[in-house]
Design a protein around this motif. Structure first.
Motif, PDB file in Angstrom:
ATOM      1  N   LEU A 131       0.848  -1.204   0.011  1.00  0.00           N
ATOM      2  CA  LEU A 131      -0.117   0.138  -0.049  1.00  0.00           C
ATOM      3  C   LEU A 131       0.766   1.157   0.077  1.00  0.00           C
ATOM      4  O   LEU A 131       1.640   1.392   1.025  1.00  0.00           O
ATOM      5  N   ILE A 132       0.895   2.073  -1.032  1.00  0.00           N
ATOM      6  CA  ILE A 132       1.666   3.284  -1.106  1.00  0.00           C
ATOM      7  C   ILE A 132       0.536   4.342  -0.902  1.00  0.00           C
ATOM      8  O   ILE A 132      -0.384   4.577  -1.737  1.00  0.00           O
ATOM      9  N   THR A 133       0.825   5.307   0.187  1.00  0.00           N
ATOM     10  CA  THR A 133       0.003   6.303   0.193  1.00  0.00           C
ATOM     11  C   THR A 133       0.581   7.620   0.082  1.00  0.00           C
ATOM     12  O   THR A 133       1.841   7.813   0.295  1.00  0.00           O
ATOM     13  N   LEU A 134       0.315   8.304  -0.826  1.00  0.00           N
ATOM     14  CA  LEU A 134       0.968   9.567  -1.338  1.00  0.00           C
ATOM     15  C   LEU A 134       0.064  10.727  -0.664  1.00  0.00           C
ATOM     16  O   LEU A 134      -1.011  10.595  -0.821  1.00  0.00           O
ATOM     17  N   ALA A 135       0.877  11.688  -0.277  1.00  0.00           N
ATOM     18  CA  ALA A 135       0.151  12.809   0.212  1.00  0.00           C
ATOM     19  C   ALA A 135       0.785  14.208  -0.101  1.00  0.00           C
ATOM     20  O   ALA A 135       2.339  14.400   0.032  1.00  0.00           O
ATOM     21  N   GLY A 136       0.029  14.957  -0.904  1.00  0.00           N
ATOM     22  CA  GLY A 136       0.500  16.453  -1.363  1.00  0.00           C
ATOM     23  C   GLY A 136       0.453  16.477  -2.836  1.00  0.00           C
ATOM     24  O   GLY A 136      -0.772  16.278  -3.273  1.00  0.00           O
ATOM     25  N   GLU A 137       1.298  17.091  -3.290  1.00  0.00           N
ATOM     26  CA  GLU A 137       1.108  17.329  -4.713  1.00  0.00           C
ATOM     27  C   GLU A 137       1.987  16.472  -5.961  1.00  0.00           C
ATOM     28  O   GLU A 137       3.298  16.409  -5.309  1.00  0.00           O
ATOM     29  N   ILE A 138       1.488  15.733  -6.755  1.00  0.00           N
ATOM     30  CA  ILE A 138       2.440  15.192  -7.807  1.00  0.00           C
ATOM     31  C   ILE A 138       2.509  16.077  -8.901  1.00  0.00           C
ATOM     32  O   ILE A 138       1.644  16.180  -9.764  1.00  0.00           O
ATOM     33  N   ILE A 145       7.424  -7.250  -5.135  1.00  0.00           N
ATOM     34  CA  ILE A 145       6.095  -6.919  -4.790  1.00  0.00           C
ATOM     35  C   ILE A 145       5.335  -7.003  -5.912  1.00  0.00           C
ATOM     36  O   ILE A 145       5.870  -6.381  -6.997  1.00  0.00           O
ATOM     37  N   ARG A 146       4.213  -7.638  -6.107  1.00  0.00           N
ATOM     38  CA  ARG A 146       3.539  -7.762  -7.373  1.00  0.00           C
ATOM     39  C   ARG A 146       2.063  -7.081  -7.469  1.00  0.00           C
ATOM     40  O   ARG A 146       1.500  -7.108  -8.399  1.00  0.00           O
ATOM     41  N   THR A 147       1.420  -6.745  -6.288  1.00  0.00           N
ATOM     42  CA  THR A 147       0.129  -6.087  -5.996  1.00  0.00           C
ATOM     43  C   THR A 147       0.554  -4.869  -5.585  1.00  0.00           C
ATOM     44  O   THR A 147       1.028  -4.995  -4.267  1.00  0.00           O
ATOM     45  N   ILE A 148       0.215  -3.747  -6.252  1.00  0.00           N
ATOM     46  CA  ILE A 148       0.564  -2.376  -5.634  1.00  0.00           C
ATOM     47  C   ILE A 148      -0.733  -1.567  -5.773  1.00  0.00           C
ATOM     48  O   ILE A 148      -1.287  -1.480  -6.852  1.00  0.00           O
ATOM     49  N   ASP A 149      -1.271  -1.003  -4.476  1.00  0.00           N
ATOM     50  CA  ASP A 149      -2.347  -0.366  -4.289  1.00  0.00           C
ATOM     51  C   ASP A 149      -1.921   1.063  -3.948  1.00  0.00           C
ATOM     52  O   ASP A 149      -0.941   1.296  -3.054  1.00  0.00           O
ATOM     53  N   VAL A 150      -2.275   2.195  -4.656  1.00  0.00           N
ATOM     54  CA  VAL A 150      -1.879   3.435  -4.390  1.00  0.00           C
ATOM     55  C   VAL A 150      -3.104   4.368  -3.860  1.00  0.00           C
ATOM     56  O   VAL A 150      -4.062   4.709  -4.555  1.00  0.00           O
ATOM     57  N   ASP A 151      -3.032   4.551  -2.583  1.00  0.00           N
ATOM     58  CA  ASP A 151      -3.960   5.549  -1.989  1.00  0.00           C
ATOM     59  C   ASP A 151      -3.623   6.799  -2.217  1.00  0.00           C
ATOM     60  O   ASP A 151      -2.503   7.403  -1.896  1.00  0.00           O
ATOM     61  N   LEU A 152      -4.472   7.482  -3.016  1.00  0.00           N
ATOM     62  CA  LEU A 152      -4.450   9.070  -3.497  1.00  0.00           C
ATOM     63  C   LEU A 152      -5.346   9.998  -2.500  1.00  0.00           C
ATOM     64  O   LEU A 152      -5.342  10.993  -2.915  1.00  0.00           O
ATOM     65  N   THR A 153      -5.897   9.573  -1.606  1.00  0.00           N
ATOM     66  CA  THR A 153      -6.668  10.257  -0.744  1.00  0.00           C
ATOM     67  C   THR A 153      -6.365  11.528  -0.325  1.00  0.00           C
ATOM     68  O   THR A 153      -7.033  12.660  -0.509  1.00  0.00           O
ATOM     69  N   PRO A 154      -5.088  11.556   0.215  1.00  0.00           N
ATOM     70  CA  PRO A 154      -4.442  12.785   0.680  1.00  0.00           C
ATOM     71  C   PRO A 154      -3.750  13.772  -0.359  1.00  0.00           C
ATOM     72  O   PRO A 154      -3.132  14.608  -0.160  1.00  0.00           O
ATOM     73  N   VAL A 155      -3.749  13.233  -1.785  1.00  0.00           N
ATOM     74  CA  VAL A 155      -3.360  13.872  -2.820  1.00  0.00           C
ATOM     75  C   VAL A 155      -3.938  15.167  -3.189  1.00  0.00           C
ATOM     76  O   VAL A 155      -5.160  15.061  -3.304  1.00  0.00           O
ATOM     77  N   THR A 156      -3.495  16.652  -3.200  1.00  0.00           N
ATOM     78  CA  THR A 156      -4.289  17.638  -3.475  1.00  0.00           C
ATOM     79  C   THR A 156      -4.204  18.023  -5.074  1.00  0.00           C
ATOM     80  O   THR A 156      -5.062  18.640  -5.321  1.00  0.00           O
ATOM     81  N   PRO A 193      -7.505  12.420  -6.742  1.00  0.00           N
ATOM     82  CA  PRO A 193      -7.950  13.684  -6.827  1.00  0.00           C
ATOM     83  C   PRO A 193      -8.448  14.188  -7.991  1.00  0.00           C
ATOM     84  O   PRO A 193      -8.615  13.591  -9.178  1.00  0.00           O
ATOM     85  N   PRO A 194      -9.234  15.238  -8.291  1.00  0.00           N
ATOM     86  CA  PRO A 194     -10.015  15.676  -9.273  1.00  0.00           C
ATOM     87  C   PRO A 194      -9.373  16.220 -10.615  1.00  0.00           C
ATOM     88  O   PRO A 194      -9.583  15.729 -11.599  1.00  0.00           O
ATOM     89  N   THR A 195      -7.999  16.598 -10.198  1.00  0.00           N
ATOM     90  CA  THR A 195      -7.162  16.938 -11.431  1.00  0.00           C
ATOM     91  C   THR A 195      -6.904  15.672 -11.996  1.00  0.00           C
ATOM     92  O   THR A 195      -6.907  15.602 -13.404  1.00  0.00           O
ATOM     93  N   LEU A 196      -6.483  14.542 -11.293  1.00  0.00           N
ATOM     94  CA  LEU A 196      -6.461  13.269 -11.819  1.00  0.00           C
ATOM     95  C   LEU A 196      -7.517  12.661 -12.622  1.00  0.00           C
ATOM     96  O   LEU A 196      -7.494  12.071 -13.843  1.00  0.00           O
ATOM     97  N   VAL A 197      -8.664  12.771 -11.922  1.00  0.00           N
ATOM     98  CA  VAL A 197      -9.678  12.163 -12.670  1.00  0.00           C
ATOM     99  C   VAL A 197     -10.218  12.908 -13.987  1.00  0.00           C
ATOM    100  O   VAL A 197     -10.378  12.097 -14.935  1.00  0.00           O
ATOM    101  N   ARG A 198     -10.012  14.251 -14.027  1.00  0.00           N
ATOM    102  CA  ARG A 198      -9.842  14.969 -15.271  1.00  0.00           C
ATOM    103  C   ARG A 198      -9.020  14.475 -16.231  1.00  0.00           C
ATOM    104  O   ARG A 198      -9.522  14.163 -17.589  1.00  0.00           O
ATOM    105  N   ILE A 199      -8.003  14.054 -15.894  1.00  0.00           N
ATOM    106  CA  ILE A 199      -6.989  13.795 -17.017  1.00  0.00           C
ATOM    107  C   ILE A 199      -7.164  12.139 -17.569  1.00  0.00           C
ATOM    108  O   ILE A 199      -7.329  11.848 -18.658  1.00  0.00           O
ATOM    109  N   LEU A 200      -7.611  11.558 -16.430  1.00  0.00           N
ATOM    110  CA  LEU A 200      -8.021  10.122 -16.690  1.00  0.00           C
ATOM    111  C   LEU A 200      -9.109   9.878 -17.862  1.00  0.00           C
ATOM    112  O   LEU A 200      -9.154   9.140 -18.727  1.00  0.00           O
ATOM    113  N   THR A 201     -10.116  10.888 -17.567  1.00  0.00           N
ATOM    114  CA  THR A 201     -11.354  10.931 -18.385  1.00  0.00           C
ATOM    115  C   THR A 201     -10.743  11.469 -19.755  1.00  0.00           C
ATOM    116  O   THR A 201     -11.500  10.765 -20.889  1.00  0.00           O
ATOM    117  N   LEU A 202     -10.237  12.369 -19.906  1.00  0.00           N
ATOM    118  CA  LEU A 202      -9.648  13.089 -21.177  1.00  0.00           C
ATOM    119  C   LEU A 202      -8.926  12.006 -22.138  1.00  0.00           C
ATOM    120  O   LEU A 202      -8.950  12.023 -23.199  1.00  0.00           O
TER     121      LEU A 202
END
Length: 145
Positions: free
Chosen positions: A14-21, A41-52, A82-91
């Motif tokens: 579990l990788i938790t990222l917090a801040g800005e990417i 490691i062959r299963t990687i979950d990335v928690d982006l909850t605290p990413v702004t 985060p919303p910025t990444l959701v937008r990029i994923l959508t586009l």
């Protein structure tokens, strides 16, 4: 500034990222995800909850890591982008690859981020998959860019 935390459980992380990417911090994200693969490691979950914020540099890091993980016989999944990444994923149409979703609209994720419309009683699928016992420790020396 970006903090990166890693919690292992057997061959899962579990990788938790917090801040800005962004352009400055994306190489650190790439290095962290690649290190997981080098360590078996062959299963990687990335928690982006605290990413702004996450721009296309972050998307490229995730896509590269996903490609390498799949080639190694594993999986990489992003959770609560985060919303910025959701937008990029959508586009770009890359949501199904990184989120493990069907072709359903990625835009619906905007309502599923904890603290941003998600009911407090609903646990994150990441946290249910990997137990979080004790404090997370920084995966990067100092834990801060």
């Amino acid at each position: 500034m970006l903090n990166i935390y890693r919690r292992n459980r057997k061959n899962r992380a579990l990788i938790t990222l917090a801040g800005e990417i962004d352009q400055v911090s994306a190489p650190l994200v790439s290095a962290t995800l690649e290190r997981c693969l080098r360590e078996g490691i062959r299963t990687i979950d990335v928690d982006l909850t605290p990413v702004t914020f996450c721009d296309c540099s972050g998307l490229n890091a995730f896509l590269r890591a996903s490609h390498h993980t799949i080639a190694a016989g594993g999986s990489l999944r992003l959770h609560y982008p985060p919303p910025t990444l959701v937008r990029i994923l959508t586009l770009t149409g890359t949501g199904p690859l990184l989120l493990g979703l069907s072709a359903a609209p990625v835009e619906s994720l905007r309502q599923e981020r904890p603290g941003r419309g998600l009911p407090a009683s609903r646990p994150s699928p990441v946290h249910g998959a990997i137990e979080r016992r004790g404090a997370l420790v920084p995966a990067v020396a100092g834990g801060v860019l």
